[in-house]
Enzyme design. Structure first.
Site, short mmCIF file in Angstrom:
data_model
loop_
_atom_site.label_atom_id
_atom_site.label_comp_id
_atom_site.label_asym_id
_atom_site.label_seq_id
_atom_site.Cartn_x
_atom_site.Cartn_y
_atom_site.Cartn_z
N HIS A 155 0.84 -1.20 0.00
CA HIS A 155 0.00 0.00 0.00
C HIS A 155 0.88 1.25 0.00
CE1 HIS A 155 -3.37 -2.65 1.15
NE2 HIS A 155 -4.14 -1.67 0.71
N LYS A 159 -0.53 4.85 4.59
CA LYS A 159 -1.39 3.89 5.32
C LYS A 159 -0.85 3.66 6.72
CE LYS A 159 -3.86 -0.46 4.86
NZ LYS A 159 -5.12 0.14 5.31
P1 NAP Z 1 -7.64 9.81 5.12
O1 NAP Z 1 -7.31 10.48 3.83
O2 NAP Z 1 -6.74 10.06 6.30
O3 NAP Z 1 -9.14 10.18 5.48
C1 NAP Z 1 -9.70 10.07 6.77
C2 NAP Z 1 -10.55 11.29 6.95
O4 NAP Z 1 -11.29 11.21 8.17
C3 NAP Z 1 -9.69 12.56 7.03
O5 NAP Z 1 -10.17 13.50 6.09
C4 NAP Z 1 -9.93 13.03 8.46
O6 NAP Z 1 -9.91 14.43 8.57
C5 NAP Z 1 -11.33 12.50 8.69
N1 NAP Z 1 -11.68 12.58 10.10
C6 NAP Z 1 -10.91 12.30 11.19
N2 NAP Z 1 -11.59 12.56 12.32
C7 NAP Z 1 -12.80 13.01 11.95
C8 NAP Z 1 -13.97 13.43 12.66
N3 NAP Z 1 -13.99 13.46 14.02
N4 NAP Z 1 -15.04 13.83 11.97
C9 NAP Z 1 -15.03 13.81 10.61
N5 NAP Z 1 -13.97 13.41 9.86
C10 NAP Z 1 -12.87 13.02 10.53
O7 NAP Z 1 -7.69 8.22 4.93
P2 NAP Z 1 -8.26 7.39 3.71
O8 NAP Z 1 -7.13 6.89 2.87
O9 NAP Z 1 -9.39 8.11 3.06
O10 NAP Z 1 -8.80 6.10 4.49
C11 NAP Z 1 -9.79 6.21 5.49
C12 NAP Z 1 -10.10 4.81 6.05
O11 NAP Z 1 -10.69 4.01 5.02
C13 NAP Z 1 -8.88 4.04 6.53
O12 NAP Z 1 -9.25 3.26 7.66
C14 NAP Z 1 -8.55 3.13 5.36
O13 NAP Z 1 -7.81 1.99 5.71
C15 NAP Z 1 -9.94 2.79 4.92
N6 NAP Z 1 -10.09 2.31 3.53
C16 NAP Z 1 -10.98 1.29 3.35
C17 NAP Z 1 -11.23 0.83 2.07
C18 NAP Z 1 -12.30 -0.23 1.89
O14 NAP Z 1 -12.57 -0.63 0.74
N7 NAP Z 1 -12.95 -0.69 2.96
C19 NAP Z 1 -10.58 1.39 0.98
C20 NAP Z 1 -9.68 2.43 1.20
C21 NAP Z 1 -9.45 2.90 2.49
P3 NAP Z 1 -8.50 15.18 8.90
O15 NAP Z 1 -7.61 14.92 7.74
O16 NAP Z 1 -8.94 16.59 9.06
O17 NAP Z 1 -8.02 14.55 10.18
#
Ligand code: NAP
Length: 267
Positions: A155, A159
């Site tokens: 990844h 991550k």
């Molecule tokens: P990311 O870019 O860090 O996005 C997470 C978001 O959540 C950030 O924008 C963060 O805001 C926000 N956040 C944190 N605290 C919050 C709150 N209290 N209220 C509202 N928003 C809040 O990460 P990502 O790559 O998008 O991945 C997010 C998650 O999805 C991870 O766990 C990843 O492993 C998972 N994922 C799953 C799949 C699947 O198919 N299931 C696929 C891809 C990713 P800030 O930046 O302002 O802190």
């Protein structure tokens, strides 16, 4: 049409989800939520995702938009997702959860919420990956105990959890098909004088490099041959499209905890 709110709208998945929901004819975009005090509050949701204005303003709390949406898509962090599960259970909102890194006790909280509302929870929402889960179960059952099983994943550098939720999910599918408990047989990385491989183990190896969206390979190896089942995601849109498919599928479902195998009718 199901009215969808997106948690973590400013995140990598959040922005992709805004685009995927906007392009869907099955669900409609209703709200986007970011962290309290975020500089994104009030920004146009469509502009945030780079798809042009859509006249929906980013908000910083679910309470403020509680009457505007039917279903929450949440790809954030375990702590945020758990708090949202409580909120959705109390307020009768369905959920599609893609957040990874949840502990067993976190999953128990989701299961409790799912007694009140319908929830799809999957560590990987990609349709292709979920077809691979099915293929892995078939391969493991047919190849049996004579084959060593190793799982390799790569990844992007941002991550924060390892191995990926998908790699663990693949391990669980294989372990179950072989009548093993993954917790008892998983080996996470090897170093030094490890001794010979124990036959029942399922090994995991992790790479974190550049901008890789998500690569997974499960290797079944015996003397004389190897079988490899590989999935490579080239864009986050595959996860977002799967989440939209799950959101649409949930419309007719009653309370319960579902996964993508349910959504795709692969069970
Ligand atoms: P990311 O870019 O860090 O996005 C997470 C978001 O959540 C950030 O924008 C963060 O805001 C926000 N956040 C944190 N605290 C919050 C709150 N209290 N209220 C509202 N928003 C809040 O990460 P990502 O790559 O998008 O991945 C997010 C998650 O999805 C991870 O766990 C990843 O492993 C998972 N994922 C799953 C799949 C699947 O198919 N299931 C696929 C891809 C990713 P800030 O930046 O302002 O802190």
């Amino acid at each position: 049409m199901v009215r969808v709110a997106i948690m973590g709208a400013g995140g990598r998945m959040g922005k992709t989800l805004i685009q995927a929901v906007s392009e869907s004819t099955q669900v409609t975009l209703a709200a986007g939520i970011v962290e309290p005090n975020s500089s994104l509050v009030g920004v146009d949701l469509g502009e945030l995702a780079g798809i042009g204005k859509n006249a929906i303003q980013v908000t910083d709390s679910l309470e403020k938009v509680v009457n505007d949406f039917d279903l929450l898509i949440d790809f954030t962090t375990p702590a945020v997702t758990l708090a949202n599960a409580d909120f959705c259970a109390v307020n009768g909102k369905a959920m599609v959860i893609g957040t990874t890194g949840l502990s067993d006790s976190d999953k128990a909280v989701l299961a409790a919420a799912a007694e009140k509302v319908p929830v799809v929870f999957a560590p990987n929402m990609s349709v292709g990956v979920n077809v691979c889960f099915r293929l892995l179960a078939l391969a493991a059952a047919a190849l049996g105990d004579d084959y060593d099983v190793e799982i390799v994943e790569a990844h992007h550098r941002h991550k924060v959890d390892a191995p990926s939720g998908t790699a663990l999910g693949m391990g669980e599918v294989v372990a179950k098909a072989l009548g093993r408990n993954l917790k008892d047989v998983a080996v996470y990385g090897r170093e030094g004088h490890t001794g010979a491989r124990k036959p029942e183990t399922i090994g995991f190896a992790t790479m974190r490099v550049g901008d890789v969206v998500g690569d997974h390979t499960v290797v079944f190896g015996n003397e004389g041959e190897r079988v490899e089942i590989t999935h490579k995601a080239s864009s986050r849109m595959t996860f977002a499209k799967g989440a939209v498919r799950a959101a649409s599928w949930l419309e007719s479902k009653s309370a319960g905890l579902y996964d993508m195998q349910d959504v795709l009718n692969l069970k």
